[in-house]
Each structure stands twice: as C-alpha cells, then as structure tokens.
Design a protein around this motif. Structure first.
Motif, mmCIF file in Angstrom:
data_model
loop_
_atom_site.group_PDB
_atom_site.id
_atom_site.type_symbol
_atom_site.label_atom_id
_atom_site.label_comp_id
_atom_site.label_asym_id
_atom_site.label_seq_id
_atom_site.Cartn_x
_atom_site.Cartn_y
_atom_site.Cartn_z
ATOM 1 N N PRO A 276 10.429 21.410 27.363
ATOM 2 C CA PRO A 276 11.014 21.384 28.710
ATOM 3 C C PRO A 276 9.981 20.910 29.722
ATOM 4 O O PRO A 276 8.875 21.437 29.783
ATOM 5 N N LEU A 277 10.354 19.929 30.467
ATOM 6 C CA LEU A 277 9.447 19.333 31.437
ATOM 7 C C LEU A 277 8.960 20.344 32.466
ATOM 8 O O LEU A 277 7.792 20.352 32.835
ATOM 9 N N THR A 278 9.829 21.226 32.905
ATOM 10 C CA THR A 278 9.449 22.193 33.938
ATOM 11 C C THR A 278 8.358 23.143 33.470
ATOM 12 O O THR A 278 7.589 23.642 34.281
ATOM 13 N N ALA A 279 8.268 23.393 32.177
ATOM 14 C CA ALA A 279 7.247 24.295 31.654
ATOM 15 C C ALA A 279 5.883 23.629 31.574
ATOM 16 O O ALA A 279 4.882 24.295 31.339
ATOM 17 N N MET A 280 5.832 22.328 31.785
ATOM 18 C CA MET A 280 4.594 21.587 31.608
ATOM 19 C C MET A 280 3.814 21.365 32.902
ATOM 20 O O MET A 280 2.696 20.874 32.866
ATOM 21 N N VAL A 281 4.388 21.714 34.045
ATOM 22 C CA VAL A 281 3.728 21.462 35.328
ATOM 23 C C VAL A 281 2.476 22.318 35.423
ATOM 24 O O VAL A 281 2.493 23.509 35.147
ATOM 25 N N GLY A 282 1.356 21.690 35.830
ATOM 26 C CA GLY A 282 0.100 22.413 35.981
ATOM 27 C C GLY A 282 0.057 23.211 37.266
ATOM 28 O O GLY A 282 0.957 23.130 38.108
ATOM 29 N N SER A 283 -1.002 23.962 37.444
ATOM 30 C CA SER A 283 -1.128 24.816 38.629
ATOM 31 C C SER A 283 -1.176 24.011 39.927
ATOM 32 O O SER A 283 -0.824 24.525 40.988
ATOM 33 N N GLY B 85 0.219 20.729 39.957
ATOM 34 C CA GLY B 85 1.297 19.758 39.908
ATOM 35 C C GLY B 85 1.284 18.951 38.636
ATOM 36 O O GLY B 85 0.666 19.319 37.647
ATOM 37 N N MET B 86 1.959 17.819 38.692
ATOM 38 C CA MET B 86 2.108 16.988 37.503
ATOM 39 C C MET B 86 2.277 15.513 37.869
ATOM 40 O O MET B 86 2.915 15.186 38.862
ATOM 41 N N LEU B 87 1.685 14.669 37.068
ATOM 42 C CA LEU B 87 1.911 13.234 37.152
ATOM 43 C C LEU B 87 2.821 12.866 35.989
ATOM 44 O O LEU B 87 2.516 13.189 34.837
ATOM 45 N N LEU B 88 3.925 12.235 36.303
ATOM 46 C CA LEU B 88 4.853 11.711 35.302
ATOM 47 C C LEU B 88 4.824 10.192 35.399
ATOM 48 O O LEU B 88 4.946 9.648 36.494
ATOM 49 N N LEU C 106 0.312 2.885 21.734
ATOM 50 C CA LEU C 106 0.127 2.715 23.175
ATOM 51 C C LEU C 106 -0.773 3.818 23.715
ATOM 52 O O LEU C 106 -1.704 3.557 24.479
ATOM 53 N N ALA C 107 -0.501 5.065 23.317
ATOM 54 C CA ALA C 107 -1.313 6.198 23.767
ATOM 55 C C ALA C 107 -2.746 6.068 23.281
ATOM 56 O O ALA C 107 -3.693 6.284 24.045
ATOM 57 N N ARG C 108 -2.929 5.709 22.027
ATOM 58 C CA ARG C 108 -4.279 5.561 21.477
ATOM 59 C C ARG C 108 -5.051 4.474 22.205
ATOM 60 O O ARG C 108 -6.175 4.681 22.651
ATOM 61 N N ALA C 109 -4.421 3.312 22.371
ATOM 62 C CA ALA C 109 -5.078 2.177 23.014
ATOM 63 C C ALA C 109 -5.394 2.461 24.479
ATOM 64 O O ALA C 109 -6.397 1.978 24.996
ATOM 65 N N GLY C 110 -4.549 3.253 25.130
ATOM 66 C CA GLY C 110 -4.758 3.556 26.538
ATOM 67 C C GLY C 110 -5.578 4.804 26.795
ATOM 68 O O GLY C 110 -5.874 5.128 27.938
ATOM 69 N N GLY C 111 -5.933 5.532 25.739
ATOM 70 C CA GLY C 111 -6.683 6.770 25.913
ATOM 71 C C GLY C 111 -5.832 7.882 26.520
ATOM 72 O O GLY C 111 -6.353 8.794 27.153
ATOM 73 N N MET C 112 -4.536 7.815 26.308
ATOM 74 C CA MET C 112 -3.595 8.800 26.855
ATOM 75 C C MET C 112 -3.462 9.955 25.870
ATOM 76 O O MET C 112 -3.062 9.749 24.734
ATOM 77 N N LYS C 113 -3.789 11.164 26.310
ATOM 78 C CA LYS C 113 -3.744 12.344 25.441
ATOM 79 C C LYS C 113 -2.511 13.205 25.697
ATOM 80 O O LYS C 113 -2.113 13.978 24.838
ATOM 81 N N ALA C 114 -1.931 13.124 26.875
ATOM 82 C CA ALA C 114 -0.780 13.953 27.252
ATOM 83 C C ALA C 114 0.440 13.560 26.425
ATOM 84 O O ALA C 114 0.509 12.463 25.867
ATOM 85 N N PRO C 115 1.427 14.438 26.356
ATOM 86 C CA PRO C 115 2.609 14.141 25.546
ATOM 87 C C PRO C 115 3.426 12.981 26.095
ATOM 88 O O PRO C 115 3.536 12.806 27.302
ATOM 89 N N ILE C 116 3.956 12.214 25.161
ATOM 90 C CA ILE C 116 4.948 11.197 25.491
ATOM 91 C C ILE C 116 6.297 11.802 25.137
ATOM 92 O O ILE C 116 6.544 12.152 23.984
ATOM 93 N N ASP D 285 4.713 18.514 42.825
ATOM 94 C CA ASP D 285 3.772 19.547 43.248
ATOM 95 C C ASP D 285 3.919 20.752 42.322
ATOM 96 O O ASP D 285 4.718 20.744 41.382
ATOM 97 N N ALA D 286 3.150 21.800 42.578
ATOM 98 C CA ALA D 286 3.151 22.968 41.706
ATOM 99 C C ALA D 286 4.500 23.669 41.665
ATOM 100 O O ALA D 286 4.810 24.376 40.703
ATOM 101 N N ARG D 287 5.339 23.453 42.683
ATOM 102 C CA ARG D 287 6.681 24.054 42.711
ATOM 103 C C ARG D 287 7.714 23.152 42.057
ATOM 104 O O ARG D 287 8.911 23.381 42.186
ATOM 105 N N ARG D 288 7.257 22.070 41.448
ATOM 106 C CA ARG D 288 8.113 21.109 40.737
ATOM 107 C C ARG D 288 8.944 20.255 41.670
ATOM 108 O O ARG D 288 9.994 19.753 41.312
ATOM 109 N N THR D 289 8.465 20.080 42.904
ATOM 110 C CA THR D 289 9.150 19.228 43.882
ATOM 111 C C THR D 289 8.583 17.817 43.747
ATOM 112 O O THR D 289 7.366 17.627 43.759
ATOM 113 N N LEU D 290 9.468 16.845 43.649
ATOM 114 C CA LEU D 290 9.042 15.454 43.587
ATOM 115 C C LEU D 290 8.492 15.049 44.951
ATOM 116 O O LEU D 290 9.200 15.073 45.937
ATOM 117 N N VAL D 291 7.190 14.731 45.013
ATOM 118 C CA VAL D 291 6.549 14.380 46.276
ATOM 119 C C VAL D 291 6.192 12.902 46.366
ATOM 120 O O VAL D 291 5.913 12.399 47.464
#
Length: 109
Positions: free
Chosen positions: A8-15, A17-20, A68-78, A102-108
């Motif tokens: 669930p995307l909402t469970a993944m937000v950091g303290s 916020g989150m970049l998607l 794509l993740a390996r070549a780009g050095g992306m470690k976060a989940p796809i 943001d940390a409240r899951r609001t798209l900013v």
C-alpha cells in the motif's frame, strides 16, 4: 512491487514525505532520467523522505524494470500500476512525472 508483492502506497510515506516518480523501461527520456532519480534517492537516504516508482505500462517487463533500477542506481520499490489506475488518480500524463507528498500524504507537487 517489481518483486510481485502488494504494497500500500500510503504505508510507504516517510516521516518527511515521499517522492513518487512515474517510470518506464521503454521511455528514452525515462532511461536518461533514471540516474537522476537514483542520485536524489541516495542524497535523501536517511532524511525521512521515502521514494517509490510507479510503472503504469503493462508492456514493461519485470526484468526490464529491474534493469532500469540497476542502471539508474534506484533502490526504492518499483510499484506496478497495472492499467494505470494510480497514475490516473494522480493525474499523471507521462512517464517522467514526479510528485511530492508531504508527511500527511497530501500531494504538494
């Protein structure tokens, strides 16, 4: 996720916020953008900003997304967005869009 696990995307937000980011292994601009995302992910590691990548194109294979993740050095989940439902809800129109929550899951952005 690219490992086939539901997340669930909402469970993944950091303290702080989150970049998607919307990604595709078949988009030339997206391939050039992947290392930028990987560098940002590394730069913000440990700062409370979670990263996740949305892959809405059914044509992208799991193996191609892993590369794509390996070549780009992306470690976060796809996260597979089969049928593009999450991307549609977010209003994205291309595979190089980035959103900030943001940390409240609001798209900013």
């Amino acid at each position: 996720t690219r490992d086939g696990k539901a997340a669930p995307l909402t469970a993944m937000v950091g303290s702080q916020g989150m970049l998607l980011a919307v990604v595709s292994s078949s988009c030339p601009a997206g391939k050039r953008f992947a290392p930028v995302l990987g560098r940002l992910e590394a730069q913000y590691a440990g700062r409370g900003v979670a990263f996740a990548y949305l892959a809405p194109r059914d044509a992208d294979t799991d193996a191609a997304l892993k590369e794509l993740a390996r070549a780009g050095g992306m470690k976060a989940p796809i996260l597979r967005d089969r049928g593009g439902k999450a991307c549609a809800a977010l209003g994205t129109t291309s595979t190089t869009e980035v959103m900030l929550l943001d940390a409240r899951r609001t798209l900013v952005y």
